[in-house]
Design a protein around this motif. Structure first.
Motif, short mmCIF file in Angstrom:
data_model
loop_
_atom_site.label_atom_id
_atom_site.label_comp_id
_atom_site.label_asym_id
_atom_site.label_seq_id
_atom_site.Cartn_x
_atom_site.Cartn_y
_atom_site.Cartn_z
N LEU A 197 83.83 52.33 46.21
CA LEU A 197 83.83 53.47 45.30
C LEU A 197 83.25 54.71 45.97
N SER A 198 83.58 55.87 45.41
CA SER A 198 82.88 57.07 45.85
C SER A 198 82.13 57.69 44.67
N VAL A 199 82.47 57.29 43.49
CA VAL A 199 81.74 57.75 42.31
C VAL A 199 81.93 56.68 41.24
N VAL A 200 80.95 56.49 40.39
CA VAL A 200 81.13 55.50 39.33
C VAL A 200 80.62 56.08 38.01
N PRO A 201 81.44 55.98 36.94
CA PRO A 201 80.98 56.44 35.64
C PRO A 201 79.97 55.45 35.04
N ASP A 205 87.82 58.84 24.42
CA ASP A 205 88.46 58.99 23.12
C ASP A 205 87.58 59.83 22.21
N GLU A 206 87.99 59.96 20.93
CA GLU A 206 87.26 60.89 20.06
C GLU A 206 85.82 60.47 19.81
N LYS A 207 85.52 59.18 20.05
CA LYS A 207 84.14 58.72 19.87
C LYS A 207 83.31 58.74 21.15
N GLY A 208 83.93 59.21 22.24
CA GLY A 208 83.18 59.30 23.50
C GLY A 208 83.30 58.06 24.37
N TYR A 209 84.05 57.04 23.91
CA TYR A 209 84.24 55.85 24.73
C TYR A 209 85.07 56.19 25.95
N LEU A 210 84.62 55.73 27.10
CA LEU A 210 85.35 55.99 28.34
C LEU A 210 86.61 55.13 28.39
N LYS A 211 87.77 55.79 28.57
CA LYS A 211 89.04 55.05 28.60
C LYS A 211 89.62 55.00 30.01
N VAL A 242 80.09 54.16 25.64
CA VAL A 242 80.21 55.62 25.61
C VAL A 242 79.80 56.19 26.96
N LEU A 243 80.61 57.12 27.48
CA LEU A 243 80.33 57.74 28.77
C LEU A 243 79.04 58.55 28.69
N VAL A 244 78.08 58.27 29.60
CA VAL A 244 76.83 59.04 29.57
C VAL A 244 76.52 59.78 30.89
N GLY A 245 77.14 59.39 31.99
CA GLY A 245 76.85 60.07 33.25
C GLY A 245 77.68 59.51 34.38
N ARG A 246 77.35 59.95 35.57
CA ARG A 246 78.05 59.43 36.76
C ARG A 246 77.06 59.29 37.90
N ILE A 247 77.34 58.33 38.77
CA ILE A 247 76.52 58.15 39.96
C ILE A 247 77.36 58.48 41.18
N THR A 248 76.84 59.34 42.05
CA THR A 248 77.60 59.86 43.18
C THR A 248 77.11 59.23 44.49
N PRO A 249 77.89 59.37 45.57
CA PRO A 249 77.53 58.69 46.82
C PRO A 249 76.15 59.06 47.34
N ASP A 250 75.71 60.32 47.12
CA ASP A 250 74.41 60.70 47.68
C ASP A 250 73.28 59.93 47.01
N THR A 276 92.32 52.44 34.84
CA THR A 276 91.21 51.74 34.21
C THR A 276 89.99 51.83 35.10
N PRO A 277 88.89 52.38 34.60
CA PRO A 277 87.75 52.62 35.48
C PRO A 277 86.89 51.38 35.71
N ILE A 278 86.31 51.30 36.90
CA ILE A 278 85.19 50.40 37.16
C ILE A 278 83.98 51.14 36.61
N THR A 279 83.22 50.52 35.73
CA THR A 279 82.05 51.22 35.16
C THR A 279 80.78 50.42 35.42
N VAL A 280 79.65 51.09 35.29
CA VAL A 280 78.37 50.39 35.28
C VAL A 280 77.64 50.80 34.01
N HIS A 281 76.68 49.98 33.60
CA HIS A 281 75.89 50.31 32.41
C HIS A 281 74.61 51.04 32.78
#
Lengths: 475, 475
Positions: free
Chosen positions: A254-258, A195-201, A265-273, A232-237
């Protein structure tokens, strides 16, 4: 089998050590040439590092030549498979401006990792390289370096494909095109909607996104999706433990997790590697720790002295506990003197205790590491391990008693060793479960040092029970 | 820490066992209700299996009710986290036609896995379910079941997003839409481009594909890509070992890999969740095998008797070797009788030997498993492990000699134990490296049984060297 045949063929040719190194170097050179010319088999980063190492062994000059000749991109990826002495060569041989280019080929998490590796070799030069990086890159590296080594944030990439809810998909795709062309992003699996504040939706798999008209906004895509499609995403902190993140990857397939911060607020992603590397390393760490070996020293160091010293530390601890066990035996010197069969059978009690204990310990350590059990299950785990130990204790005590009776023609000796074994195996099962649970409770890695403590206990208690009972019953 | 506090709080309330089970069941019921009503926290498949288990413990009736109430999709995924007794409940409670629906929710590799699990419980019923599946599903399951358990083919999914080179991207996307809507494919990461014979030519990440006009053909997309974008795929063969595939995933930082048959025809894909599961299982297997524990029995069986019996098998082998060591000691009964200090110090030689050996063994086993070394490096590995063992052997021999001298006031005793330790630690280093290399050479898992064989050797040789030297030198 083929390797084995090669080995035999090689042996039969009685190739000298130098001839062999020279042949290996030629093969390495050919493989690297083919890779540079884009013919033949494609080389992975570990392959490239491997061939460079072979070259270095034979001819430093040709080796350095290839450090210059390889694509910056290939070289950048290969650094993660180089031992420290080769990273040092990189710093020595490659001009700083090319090192800066090399960093620019990497994504943020890899940049940080390489910078940390280089800092260990030459802090000053690493700092100079850092200073010459783009401001954006510098900022990213600083952000990532604020996380602890075991936090999700330290494993994440900051580069990702995201879009605002009210943005047209086509606009987001244009941005992705720029990121791909500039090399900022290698690959994306999901569009992260904020959203406009960067929160992951939402997190939309690209295999879903491409089914929609790109003139829709992200929000319209979500709204027009069939009810079954849940974005709706599965997220980690970012401050979550990476071990927990690896578990979530497995649990949710999962294959990627935000990654979001404490506010969402979305800050990055973790990939399978990233997860793959973590899992390999943490399994190695557990296996090595159980045997009193330091995984980092074993993997990084080329010096036998250093590896030997690191292993020696645990051997020293073991020596102290072995002397404690000897001290226990020493208490019963008179008993042994008058009944030498005790000295003969003594190791059976301690060996069986050690084995039963290590079975219980290993299962408990691994189940703790996998998150299958935690401190809440302590009672249950202890009860289970004690029951199994008691069960096997009873069976093997009987067996040992029988053999001892037949061997030394003494029924009472059989009774003594049977009693000692039941006691020692119970203790082994109990402490095999308790030690890792306690270590975990106090925030210590349950694999570190637990086997030494365990065998110290089973040795001492085993000897004490056996020789003590013998003193009371046989003398 | 929070768990710990909960634990303490719980204790202080002195909740009875029944009260606790009832509370757990209420919590489980609430979590499942929320999940079914799509409110509250989202549950993963392992979560659902966990809550069902808690319910079962407290009230079979409510448990069965939830087996009916849960979405077929959720239930299907949860089966992979159910122990055998719950799978049996599924067969007993859920009507066959719903079991068939449940299978249809799964992708081909999961279908095969579940069918195999159910067959172990009730072969007949599993066969009946299989007979009622779609012909397509049946064919897929038969195809996958033709692979060995450790082959890439057994881990792959047959469902994938592919297109012919001369096909318009938009046509392929339409096909993807159908597959998504029918539930045939959950997610795709790449478009696999094949020629008219099915040979795999390119693999295009979806994050690249969406940058192009979908009215282009696949071939036109490849041709119009910038020179840097190389769509040549990294592939694995269906008969490749899954352990090699996992290594390739790591080496090339892959998130998905296409599987081709011996001719190069695309047959399936392997996704990160498959690799994640394999890595977790194989690490557990290694750790357990080193301790003489069977991972399958530990994970599957709820029966203490069964687990105890499986662990007992290795304890039995260890008992035989322990008696062999005792036999060695027995040869020197007279020596011990006249020199009881030998019985006191004896365990130090064997304990240190065992530890040095386990260090060498563990490192060699793990490096073999990771593919860091293979039989080609045998000489190198053996040399390294012997050198380290000799180094530590020298240091600790000196230390032990000194302590023994001070303790028992005998310089010659110090000399004897020092010599025995150097010999035993060398042997330990040597066999720690040789045993796993030999097992690997003969196609046996290097972790299985190697620790028992190793400690048998270090015990016997340690005792023989120490007591033998003592007989010669001290008497």
């Amino acid at each position: 089998m083929e390797e084995l045949q090669d080995e035999i063929l090689e042996e039969s040719k009685e190739e000298s050590r130098e001839e062999r190194a020279a042949r290996k170097a030629r093969e390495a050179q050919k493989a690297l040439d083919d890779h540079i010319d884009d013919v033949g088999e494609y080389l992975s980063a570990p392959d490239i590092a491997y061939h460079l190492r072979k070259l270095k062994k034979h001819d430093e000059e040709i080796y350095e030549e290839y450090l210059h000749k390889l694509d910056t991109d290939d070289l950048a990826e290969a650094t993660f498979d180089m031992p420290n002495h080769m990273l040092k060569d990189m710093l020595d041989v490659i001009p700083r401006d090319r090192m800066v280019e090399l960093f620019e080929e990497l994504e943020s998490d890899d940049q940080l990792e390489l910078l940390e590796d280089l800092s260990e070799i030459n802090k000053e030069e690493a700092k100079k390289i850092f200073d010459e990086l783009d401001d954006d890159d510098k900022e990213d590296i600083l952000k990532l370096s604020s996380y602890e080594d075991d936090e999700a944030g330290a494993y994440m990439q900051l580069e990702l494909f995201s879009a605002r809810l009210d943005e047209q998909v086509s606009v987001a795709v244009d941005r992705l095109r720029d990121m791909r062309h500039s090399g900022e992003l290698e690959v994306a699996y999901q569009l992260f909607a904020v959203d406009e504040k960067g929160y992951l939706k939402y997190a939309i798999n690209l295999s879903d996104l491409i089914l929609y008209n790109f003139s829709l906004t992200v929000e319209e895509v979500v709204k027009s999706a069939p009810k079954d499609d849940d974005f709706t995403p599965i997220t980690v902190h970012d401050r979550d433990k990476i071990s927990d993140v690896a578990k979530i990857f497995g649990d949710y397939d999962l294959s990627v997790v935000p990654v979001v911060d404490s506010r969402g607020v979305l800050v990055g992603r973790i990939t399978p590697d990233d997860i793959h590397d973590f899992m390999t390393e943490s399994a190695t760490e557990q296996i090595y720790n159980l045997a009193g070996v330091d995984d980092e020293v074993e993997d990084e160091s080329e010096s036998l002295i250093e590896v030997g010293r690191s292993r020696g530390a645990w051997l020293g601890v073991n020596l102290v506990t072995a002397f404690l066990a000897s001290f226990v035996i020493g208490l019963f010197g008179a008993t042994i003197e008058s009944y030498v069969a005790l000295a003969v059978l003594m190791p059976i009690v301690s060996s069986m205790g050690g084995n039963v204990g290590m079975q219980a310990l290993t299962v408990t350590v691994r189940r703790l590491a996998l998150g299958d059990i935690n401190f809440e299950h302590a009672k249950e785990v202890i009860k289970k391990e004690c029951s199994i130990a008691l069960l096997n204790g009873a069976v093997f005590a009987l067996l040992v008693a029988l053999v001892s009776f037949v061997w030394f023609k003494s029924a009472m000796l059989g009774v003594v060793i049977a009693m000692a074994m039941v006691i020692n195996l119970m203790i082994a099962g109990l402490f095999g479960a308790v030690i890792p649970l306690m270590l975990k409770k106090f925030g210590v890695d349950p694999a570190v040092g637990s086997s030494v403590v365990l065998t110290a206990l089973t040795d001492m208690i085993g000897f004490f029970a056996f020789l003590g009972l013998a003193t009371i019953i046989l003398l």
